[in-house]
Design an enzyme around this catalytic site. Structure first.
Site, PDB file in Angstrom:
ATOM      1  N   CYS A  93       0.702  -1.519  -0.315  1.00  0.00           N
ATOM      2  CA  CYS A  93      -0.441  -0.235  -0.038  1.00  0.00           C
ATOM      3  C   CYS A  93       1.338   1.232   0.486  1.00  0.00           C
ATOM      4  O   CYS A  93       1.313   1.231  -1.089  1.00  0.00           O
ATOM      5  CB  CYS A  93      -0.777  -0.143   1.247  1.00  0.00           C
ATOM      6  SG  CYS A  93      -2.264   0.989   1.014  1.00  0.00           S
ATOM      7  N   HIS A 189      -3.235  -5.268   2.547  1.00  0.00           N
ATOM      8  CA  HIS A 189      -2.663  -5.840   3.712  1.00  0.00           C
ATOM      9  C   HIS A 189      -3.569  -6.961   4.438  1.00  0.00           C
ATOM     10  O   HIS A 189      -3.915  -7.988   4.021  1.00  0.00           O
ATOM     11  CB  HIS A 189      -3.614  -4.377   4.996  1.00  0.00           C
ATOM     12  CG  HIS A 189      -2.749  -3.355   4.671  1.00  0.00           C
ATOM     13  ND1 HIS A 189      -1.632  -3.351   4.880  1.00  0.00           N
ATOM     14  CD2 HIS A 189      -4.004  -1.825   3.769  1.00  0.00           C
ATOM     15  CE1 HIS A 189      -1.178  -1.603   4.468  1.00  0.00           C
ATOM     16  NE2 HIS A 189      -2.828  -1.307   3.397  1.00  0.00           N
TER      17      HIS A 189
HETATM   18  N1  GLN Z   1      -1.940   6.826   2.353  1.00  0.00           N
HETATM   19  C1  GLN Z   1      -2.260   5.958   1.282  1.00  0.00           C
HETATM   20  C2  GLN Z   1      -3.578   5.766   1.267  1.00  0.00           C
HETATM   21  O1  GLN Z   1      -4.691   6.294   1.032  1.00  0.00           O
HETATM   22  C3  GLN Z   1      -2.009   4.716   1.781  1.00  0.00           C
HETATM   23  C4  GLN Z   1      -2.622   3.958   3.326  1.00  0.00           C
HETATM   24  C5  GLN Z   1      -1.423   3.191   3.751  1.00  0.00           C
HETATM   25  O2  GLN Z   1      -0.705   2.523   3.484  1.00  0.00           O
HETATM   26  N2  GLN Z   1      -2.715   1.960   3.774  1.00  0.00           N
HETATM   27  O3  GLN Z   1      -3.635   5.762  -0.487  1.00  0.00           O
END
Ligand code: GLN
Length: 232
Positions: A93, A189
Site C-alpha cells: 500500500c 494488507h
Molecule cells: N495513504 C495511502 C492511501 O490512502 C496509503 C494508505 C495505506 O498504506 N493503507 O492510499
C-alpha cells in the site's frame, strides 16, 4: 548453513494493518527449512547495512509517507542497484506507492518515490476498504485493502494479478499490484503473506535462487480458504 538477509524499511513509520506479519512469515518459513535469517530494521537516519536478499516496506498514512519519501530518496541510487542486482522487494500500500514514481495526496506536494516500479499514484475521492481476492497465475490470493490512492502501471511494470473481488490498483482496470524484475507491490494488507503461503514461498525462492521443499501448510491454507469463503 544458508543465510537470508531481510531489510525491514521504516517499520516505525510504515507498519499498519498487521503488515509486520509479512516479516514474521518470511523469517519463519525460511527458518523452518533450516535457513539462518537476519532481519535488519532500517529506520530514519540509520546507517544502512549493505545488501539484503529481501526488502520489505509496509503501509501507512500520508503523514508517515512524507518522511519515508524523503528518507528513501536519500538511498534511491543504492536501491536501484539492489533492484537491478535481483534483490526482492515487497511493498504494501503506502510502501508500494513509494516504490513507484510518486504519490500525489489530496493536499500538498507530490511525495516522490524511488521509481523501482514504473507506476504513479494519485489520491482518489473514494477510500477503498474491504476484503479482496485476486487471481495470481493459477492461484487465488486473499487480503484486505484500505487506500484512497489510485495506482496506474506503465511500461514493463505488470500487475501481480487480476481482481476477483475488490478494487485493487485503481478500481478501474481490474489490476492488482505491480511487478518489475523482483520488485513487487500490492494493496493487500492483513497481513498478506501469512495467508498466502504460496506467494511467500515464491518470494523466498526468488531471493534464495532455489526451489524450497514444501511445508505442511494445513493451518495457513485453512486461514486462506476461510477468508475466501468470507469474501464471496
Ligand atoms: N495513504 C495511502 C492511501 O490512502 C496509503 C494508505 C495505506 O498504506 N493503507 O492510499
Amino acid at each position: 548453513m544458508k543465510k537470508l538477509k531481510i531489510g525491514h524499511l521504516y517499520p516505525k513509520l510504515l507498519n499498519i494493518y498487521g503488515d509486520g506479519g509479512n516479516i514474521i512469515t518470511l523469517k519463519k518459513r525460511a527458518q523452518w527449512r533450516g535457513i539462518e535469517v537476519e532481519v535488519h530494521e532500517i529506520n530514519s537516519g540509520d546507517v544502512w547495512l549493505g545488501e539484503h536478499d529481501i526488502y520489505f516496506i509496509g503501509g501507512g498514512q500520508d503523514t508517515q509517507q512524507k518522511e519515508v519519501s524523503y528518507e528513501l530518496n536519500r538511498h534511491k541510487e543504492f536501491m536501484t542497484a539492489e533492484r537491478d542486482r535481483g534483490a526482492v522487494f515487497l511493498g504494501i500500500c503506502g510502501g508500494y506507492q513509494l516504490l513507484g514514481h510518486y504519490y500525489q495526496p489530496h493536499e500538498g506536494d507530490k511525495l516522490m518515490g524511488i521509481s523501482l516500479l514504473d507506476v504513479y499514484t494519485v489520491a482518489g475521492n473514494k477510500r477503498f476498504i474491504g476484503n479482496v481476492t485476486v487471481q495470481w497465475e493459477n492461484e487465488t490470493l486473499v487480503g484486505f485493502e484500505n487506500h484512497s490512492g489510485l495506482t496506474y502501471l506503465q511500461g514493463d511494470t505488470k500487475p501481480i494479478g487480476t481482481m476477483i473481488v475488490g478494487n485493487g490498483n485503481n478500481g478501474e482496470d481490474k489490476t492488482e499490484g505491480a511487478r518489475y524484475k523482483n520488485v513487487f507491490g500490492t494493496y493487500m494488507h492483513g497481513s498478506f503473506l501469512p495467508k498466502n503461503p504460496k506467494f511467500a514461498d515464491y518470494l523466498l525462492e526468488l531471493a534464495l535462487g532455489e526451489k524450497l521443499e514444501p511445508l505442511d501448510d494445513t493451518i495457513e491454507n485453512n486461514a486462506h480458504n476461510s477468508l475466501i469463503k468470507k469474501v464471496y
